[in-house]
Design an enzyme around this catalytic site. Structure first.
Site, PDB file in Angstrom:
ATOM      1  N   SER A  59      11.357 -11.501 -24.082  1.00 31.24           N
ATOM      2  CA  SER A  59      10.674 -12.185 -25.166  1.00 31.24           C
ATOM      3  C   SER A  59       9.182 -11.824 -25.163  1.00 31.24           C
ATOM      4  O   SER A  59       8.820 -10.662 -25.296  1.00 31.24           O
ATOM      5  CB  SER A  59      10.925 -13.692 -25.031  1.00 31.24           C
ATOM      6  OG  SER A  59      10.452 -14.406 -26.125  1.00 31.24           O
ATOM      7  N   HIS A  83      13.576 -10.219 -28.858  1.00 29.66           N
ATOM      8  CA  HIS A  83      14.246 -11.028 -29.878  1.00 29.66           C
ATOM      9  C   HIS A  83      13.193 -11.591 -30.823  1.00 29.66           C
ATOM     10  O   HIS A  83      12.001 -11.399 -30.617  1.00 29.66           O
ATOM     11  CB  HIS A  83      15.114 -12.134 -29.253  1.00 29.66           C
ATOM     12  CG  HIS A  83      14.356 -13.170 -28.479  1.00 29.66           C
ATOM     13  ND1 HIS A  83      14.968 -14.202 -27.826  1.00 29.66           N
ATOM     14  CD2 HIS A  83      13.036 -13.348 -28.246  1.00 29.66           C
ATOM     15  CE1 HIS A  83      14.068 -14.963 -27.228  1.00 29.66           C
ATOM     16  NE2 HIS A  83      12.894 -14.465 -27.476  1.00 29.66           N
TER      17      HIS A  83
END
EC number: 3.4.21.92
Length: 193
Positions: free
Chosen positions: A98, A123
Site C-alpha cells: 500500500s 492497491h
C-alpha cells in the site's frame, strides 16, 4: 513491549551508547517499519530534513518494512523525499504494501531496491466515512481525487500507463521482488552488497 537494542562505541572521550536507530541515522539510514501513521511520518520527515542539513549531497537510505497505512501521513513522507536535495535510496526488506509500496517507488530512479524475499503490494486507497449523505459525497469525491493523484505518481515512477495502474490497483496486487522490478516499482533486486 518492544526492546530497542543499544550499540556501545568507544570514543576518545570514553564509551558512548546509542539506540540502534540513532546509530544508523549517523550512517544516513532511516527505518520505515510498521504502519504509516502521523507520528511516524513526523519522525521520518524530521530525519530527512536533518540529514539534508548535515550533507545535502550525500544519499539518504530508507529501509522499508511496512504494511502501509495513512495516505496523508505517507504523502507527508513522499513529498519530503521529493523536496530534499539528497538522492533517496529506498530498500524493501520484508514487505512494502500500500503506502509502503508507494514510498518504495518514490525513491530516486536507479536507487530503488528490494531484497529477494521482499513482497510488494499496490492497491487503491481505502477509506470509510459515516454521516450525512452530503458529507459522504464530499469524502467520496476526496478519496477519488487522492486515488487519481496516487495513480499519476505511480505511473510517473514506474513508467506504466495510467490505465494500467488503474487496472492493477483496483484490487490488492501482490508482487515478488522480481515482479516489482519488472513492473518498475524497484530498479534492482539484491541478495548481497
Amino acid at each position: 513491549m518492544s526492546v530497542i537494542p543499544m550499540v556501545v562505541e568507544q570514543t576518545a572521550r570514553g564509551e558512548r551508547s546509542y539506540d540502534i536507530y540513532s546509530r544508523l541515522l549517523k550512517e544516513r539510514v532511516i527505518f520505515l517499519g510498521g504502519e504509516v501513521e502521523d507520528r511516524m511520518a513526523n519522525l521520518i520527515v524530521a530525519q530527512l530534513l536533518f540529514l539534508e542539513s548535515e550533507d545535502p549531497e550525500k544519499d539518504i537510505n530508507i529501509y522499508i518494512n511496512s504494511p502501509g497505512g495513512s495516505v496523508t501521513a505517507g504523502m507527508a513522507i513522499y513529498d519530503t523525499m521529493q523536496f530534499v536535495k539528497p538522492d533517496i535510496r529506498t530498500l524493501c526488506v520484508g514487505q512494502a504494501c500500500s503506502m509502503g509500496a508507494f514510498l518504495l517507488a518514490g525513491g530516486t530512479a536507479g536507487k530503488r531496491i528490494a531484497l529477494p524475499s521482499a513482497r510488494v503490494m499496490i492497491h487503491q486507497p481505502l477509506g470509510g466515512f459515516r454521516g450525512q449523505a452530503s458529507d459522504i459525497q464530499i469524502h467520496a469525491q476526496e478519496i477519488l481525487k487522492i486515488k487519481q493523484t496516487l495513480n499519476e505518481r505511480l505511473a510517473f515512477h514506474t513508467g506504466q500507463t495510467i490505465e494500467r495502474i488503474e487496472r492493477d490497483t483496483d484490487r490488492d496486487n501482490f508482487m515478488s521482488a522480481e515482479e516489482a522490478k519488472a513492473y518498475g516499482l524497484v530498479d534492482e533486486v539484491l541478495a548481497s552488497r
